[in-house]
Design a protein around this motif. Structure first.
Motif, PDB file in Angstrom:
ATOM      1  N   GLN A  19     -14.961 -13.286  -7.506  1.00  0.00           N
ATOM      2  CA  GLN A  19     -13.902 -12.306  -7.768  1.00  0.00           C
ATOM      3  C   GLN A  19     -14.351 -11.182  -8.695  1.00  0.00           C
ATOM      4  OE1 GLN A  19     -10.816 -15.638  -8.358  1.00  0.00           O
ATOM      5  NE2 GLN A  19      -9.610 -13.902  -7.647  1.00  0.00           N
ATOM      6  N   HIS A 113     -15.471 -22.371  -6.580  1.00  0.00           N
ATOM      7  CA  HIS A 113     -14.186 -21.654  -6.625  1.00  0.00           C
ATOM      8  C   HIS A 113     -14.049 -20.883  -5.301  1.00  0.00           C
ATOM      9  CE1 HIS A 113     -11.086 -19.766  -9.525  1.00  0.00           C
ATOM     10  NE2 HIS A 113     -10.764 -19.390  -8.309  1.00  0.00           N
ATOM     11  N   PHE A 114     -13.686 -21.586  -4.257  1.00  0.00           N
ATOM     12  CA  PHE A 114     -13.403 -21.031  -2.925  1.00  0.00           C
ATOM     13  C   PHE A 114     -14.623 -20.473  -2.175  1.00  0.00           C
ATOM     14  CE2 PHE A 114      -8.975 -19.652  -4.718  1.00  0.00           C
ATOM     15  CZ  PHE A 114      -8.529 -20.954  -4.660  1.00  0.00           C
ATOM     16  N   ASN A 157     -12.256 -25.840  -7.673  1.00  0.00           N
ATOM     17  CA  ASN A 157     -11.014 -25.132  -7.952  1.00  0.00           C
ATOM     18  C   ASN A 157     -10.023 -25.283  -6.798  1.00  0.00           C
ATOM     19  OD1 ASN A 157      -9.576 -23.018  -9.664  1.00  0.00           O
ATOM     20  ND2 ASN A 157      -9.542 -22.055  -7.646  1.00  0.00           N
ATOM     21  N   GLU A 158      -8.836 -25.708  -7.111  1.00  0.00           N
ATOM     22  CA  GLU A 158      -7.696 -25.724  -6.184  1.00  0.00           C
ATOM     23  C   GLU A 158      -8.021 -26.223  -4.773  1.00  0.00           C
ATOM     24  OE1 GLU A 158      -5.755 -21.901  -6.304  1.00  0.00           O
ATOM     25  OE2 GLU A 158      -5.015 -22.284  -8.312  1.00  0.00           O
ATOM     26  N   HIS A 219      -4.143 -26.791  -8.422  1.00  0.00           N
ATOM     27  CA  HIS A 219      -3.061 -25.797  -8.270  1.00  0.00           C
ATOM     28  C   HIS A 219      -1.734 -26.536  -8.130  1.00  0.00           C
ATOM     29  CE1 HIS A 219      -1.281 -21.934  -6.838  1.00  0.00           C
ATOM     30  NE2 HIS A 219      -0.406 -22.784  -6.325  1.00  0.00           N
ATOM     31  N   ASN A 279      -3.654 -25.234 -12.755  1.00  0.00           N
ATOM     32  CA  ASN A 279      -3.501 -23.804 -12.464  1.00  0.00           C
ATOM     33  C   ASN A 279      -2.034 -23.622 -12.093  1.00  0.00           C
ATOM     34  OD1 ASN A 279      -6.262 -23.693 -12.660  1.00  0.00           O
ATOM     35  ND2 ASN A 279      -6.624 -22.887 -10.611  1.00  0.00           N
ATOM     36  N   TYR A 281       1.256 -21.005 -11.473  1.00  0.00           N
ATOM     37  CA  TYR A 281       1.721 -19.630 -11.281  1.00  0.00           C
ATOM     38  C   TYR A 281       3.213 -19.502 -11.013  1.00  0.00           C
ATOM     39  CZ  TYR A 281      -3.088 -18.085 -11.200  1.00  0.00           C
ATOM     40  OH  TYR A 281      -4.370 -17.807 -11.574  1.00  0.00           O
ATOM     41  N   TRP A 301       6.061 -13.310  -6.278  1.00  0.00           N
ATOM     42  CA  TRP A 301       6.123 -14.708  -6.697  1.00  0.00           C
ATOM     43  C   TRP A 301       7.144 -14.831  -7.812  1.00  0.00           C
ATOM     44  CZ3 TRP A 301       0.166 -15.820  -7.785  1.00  0.00           C
ATOM     45  CH2 TRP A 301      -0.559 -15.604  -6.599  1.00  0.00           C
ATOM     46  N   GLU A 327      -5.661 -22.138 -15.445  1.00  0.00           N
ATOM     47  CA  GLU A 327      -5.250 -20.782 -15.036  1.00  0.00           C
ATOM     48  C   GLU A 327      -3.742 -20.634 -15.202  1.00  0.00           C
ATOM     49  OE1 GLU A 327      -6.265 -19.446 -11.024  1.00  0.00           O
ATOM     50  OE2 GLU A 327      -8.261 -20.335 -11.239  1.00  0.00           O
ATOM     51  N   TRP A 362      -5.280 -16.124 -16.659  1.00  0.00           N
ATOM     52  CA  TRP A 362      -5.914 -15.573 -15.458  1.00  0.00           C
ATOM     53  C   TRP A 362      -5.399 -14.162 -15.263  1.00  0.00           C
ATOM     54  CZ3 TRP A 362      -9.820 -16.984 -12.343  1.00  0.00           C
ATOM     55  CH2 TRP A 362     -10.039 -16.133 -11.246  1.00  0.00           C
ATOM     56  N   GLU A 369      -8.911 -10.005  -5.544  1.00  0.00           N
ATOM     57  CA  GLU A 369      -7.884 -11.035  -5.383  1.00  0.00           C
ATOM     58  C   GLU A 369      -7.924 -11.574  -3.942  1.00  0.00           C
ATOM     59  OE1 GLU A 369      -6.152 -12.879  -7.288  1.00  0.00           O
ATOM     60  OE2 GLU A 369      -4.772 -13.640  -5.797  1.00  0.00           O
ATOM     61  N   TRP A 370      -9.056 -12.112  -3.570  1.00  0.00           N
ATOM     62  CA  TRP A 370      -9.279 -12.751  -2.273  1.00  0.00           C
ATOM     63  C   TRP A 370      -8.751 -11.898  -1.125  1.00  0.00           C
ATOM     64  CZ3 TRP A 370     -12.958 -15.744  -3.615  1.00  0.00           C
ATOM     65  CH2 TRP A 370     -12.917 -16.446  -4.811  1.00  0.00           C
ATOM     66  N   PHE A 378      -4.467  -8.740 -11.823  1.00  0.00           N
ATOM     67  CA  PHE A 378      -4.101  -9.881 -12.681  1.00  0.00           C
ATOM     68  C   PHE A 378      -4.746  -9.786 -14.063  1.00  0.00           C
ATOM     69  CE2 PHE A 378      -2.104 -13.421 -10.218  1.00  0.00           C
ATOM     70  CZ  PHE A 378      -2.115 -12.868  -8.949  1.00  0.00           C
TER      71      PHE A 378
HETATM   72  C1  BGC Z   1      -6.965 -18.871  -7.874  1.00  0.00           C
HETATM   73  C2  BGC Z   1      -7.514 -17.548  -8.357  1.00  0.00           C
HETATM   74  C3  BGC Z   1      -6.573 -16.444  -7.934  1.00  0.00           C
HETATM   75  C4  BGC Z   1      -5.231 -16.686  -8.573  1.00  0.00           C
HETATM   76  C5  BGC Z   1      -4.194 -15.620  -8.287  1.00  0.00           C
HETATM   77  C6  BGC Z   1      -5.477 -19.028  -8.057  1.00  0.00           C
HETATM   78  O1  BGC Z   1      -4.955 -19.657  -6.932  1.00  0.00           O
HETATM   79  O2  BGC Z   1      -7.691 -19.936  -8.434  1.00  0.00           O
HETATM   80  O3  BGC Z   1      -8.796 -17.396  -7.852  1.00  0.00           O
HETATM   81  O4  BGC Z   1      -7.048 -15.181  -8.227  1.00  0.00           O
HETATM   82  O5  BGC Z   1      -4.714 -17.895  -8.115  1.00  0.00           O
HETATM   83  O6  BGC Z   1      -3.873 -15.579  -6.954  1.00  0.00           O
END
Ligand code: BGC
Length: 425
Positions: A19, A113-114, A157-158, A219, A279, A281, A301, A327, A362, A369-370, A378
């Motif tokens: 990222q 991480h992905f 990660n996740e 996550h 993690n 959110y 979100w 995160e 984070w 952002e993928w 972010f």
């Molecule tokens: C991920 C991060 C991503 C963040 C915000 C998480 O799911 O680990 O890589 O940037 O969420 O979407």
């Protein structure tokens, strides 16, 4: 009204290799970009060019006042080909970790991480049982090479997001839409995590270190029914929670494989993490819904600080261990409500009795952002992607001040948090 941080809590920031690094790497996300799959067509070869500006960025971390930094290694950079290590890349990572440590910042190192090297992806990635050995060799190499510098590791990660997006929804590489593959990849990832846990501990033990901490970044979200009284909604929420996170938590944390996961590798039950990595959110209603009339971020979100505690409580019921928020952050393109977001999540931590030990915001800086690309911001540090100029955001200034104060004082709350409002939708 003053919120004092728990004595043991270290506050930091997080990032992930793909990222932020930029540069030419033969990885699955670079390939995904070439296939035209990134919403705003951002190129991971560019992003924040951290691979070039790592020294500046490490100094910025110090300036941001963080006590700990979660950073990632890019497997494809270390192993550009299946049996070939790029020692220049290894050297740069070591120098970066050394510089971070010299500034009194404690590193936490993420190994996956992905992102996969394309040579691994072409073998079938984590679907291919025979290819898992390549991941474990990389983990061993990373433990041997960085284990003298780093005590704390995140293996994967996740796993739930990685498998859901890559093998269920198909919106991330490798773009499969097959729920059976989700199950297989999760089983293989759980095995990889547990083996990695053992490898990292053994390797550091041989070096004479007994203070190693290993976990995975899980996550977690709250799943609530849309309507508390509707049995269908209640069932939907419970089913989502079970399939998306409970089976993952139990397999990775305790080696407990619940339906539909099978214990293919005959893993003994045990404890395979030294901390619960969370993690957090947002909250979801039913399967994929968002609560009406709720505060929202720029990706729509829900912002729901209490959810962090609700998720942590569930982990604590499964097994009491230190909780590391690996995160927590939000997409706030104009830095209009990030101070409030930070303050409210930290306030929830301060008011809880759970053993929170780390909080990683984070992200350290705006980044790739993928599949949403670089336009979704972010970061605590603003990136001008044209000039690569870095600017400290107001939220970073706030974060620095509360870290220094060891609390969110009334004055800081009034100055930074009070004027900020969320968008309600
Ligand atoms: C991920 C991060 C991503 C963040 C915000 C998480 O799911 O680990 O890589 O940037 O969420 O979407």
């Amino acid at each position: 009204m003053q919120f004092n941080f728990p004595k043991k809590l270290l506050l930091g920031a997080a990032s992930a290799a793909t990222q932020i690094e930029g540069g030419k790497v033969d990885g699955n996300w670079h390939d995904w970009y070439r296939k035209g799959k990134i919403a705003d067509n951002s190129n991971p070869e560019i992003t924040t060019m951290h691979w070039k500006y790592w020294k500046e960025d490490s100094l910025l971390l110090k300036e941001a006042g963080v006590q700990t930094y979660r950073m990632g290694l890019d497997w494809a950079r270390i192993y550009p080909r299946e049996n070939e290590v790029d020692y220049e890349a290894v050297w740069q990572y070591r120098n970066e970790i050394l510089l971070i440590k010299e500034q009194g910042i404690k590193p936490l190192l993420t190994l996956h991480h992905f992102s996969n090297p394309m040579w691994f992806e072409r073998m079938g990635g984590f679907l291919n049982t025979k290819a898992l050995i390549y991941f474990l060799n990389y983990v061993k190499f990373a433990a041997e090479t960085f284990g003298d510098l780093v005590e704390d590791f995140v293996t994967v990660n996740e796993p739930n997001v990685y498998t859901f997006k890559g093998y269920g929804e198909g919106s991330w590489p490798p773009g499969c839409k097959n729920p059976f593959k989700i199950i297989k990849v999760l089983e293989n990832l759980a095995y990889c995590h547990i083996e990695s846990y053992k490898i990292i501990h053994e390797t550091r033990k041989k070096m004479g270190f007994l203070n190693t901490k290993v976990g995975f970044a899980n996550h977690l979200r709250v799943f609530d029914p849309k309507n508390e009284k509707n049995p269908f909604d209640k069932m939907a929420a419970r089913l989502s929670e079970y399939t998306f996170q409970e089976i993952v938590t139990r397999a990775f944390t305790l080696g407990e494989f619940c339906f539909p996961l099978r214990n293919k590798y005959k893993i003994e039950k045990g404890v395979y993490v030294d901390f619960h990595g969370v993690n957090y959110y947002s909250r979801t209603v039913n399967f994929m819904g968002v609560r009406k009339n709720s505060p929202r971020n720029d990706l729509n979100w829900e912002i729901y600080p209490k959810g962090l505690i609700r998720c942590a409580e569930k982990l604590d019921e499964i097994k009491r261990l230190p909780i590391w928020v690996t995160e927590n952050g939000t997409c706030d393109n104009n830095d209009a409500f990030r101070c409030r977001f930070i303050a409210e999540h930290l306030k929830a931590i301060c008011e809880s009795d759970l053993p929170f030990e780390r909080y990683y915001h984070w992200c350290f800086c705006d980044n790739f952002e993928w599949a949403d690309g670089c336009s979704m911001r972010f970061g605590l540090i603003h990136l001008n992607y044209e000039t690569q100029a870095r600017t400290v955001k107001r939220s970073a200034e706030f974060y620095k001040k509360i870290i220094k104060a060891g609390s969110i004082t009334k004055e800081l709350w009034n100055e930074y948090v009070e004027p900020q409002k969320y968008n309600i939708k």
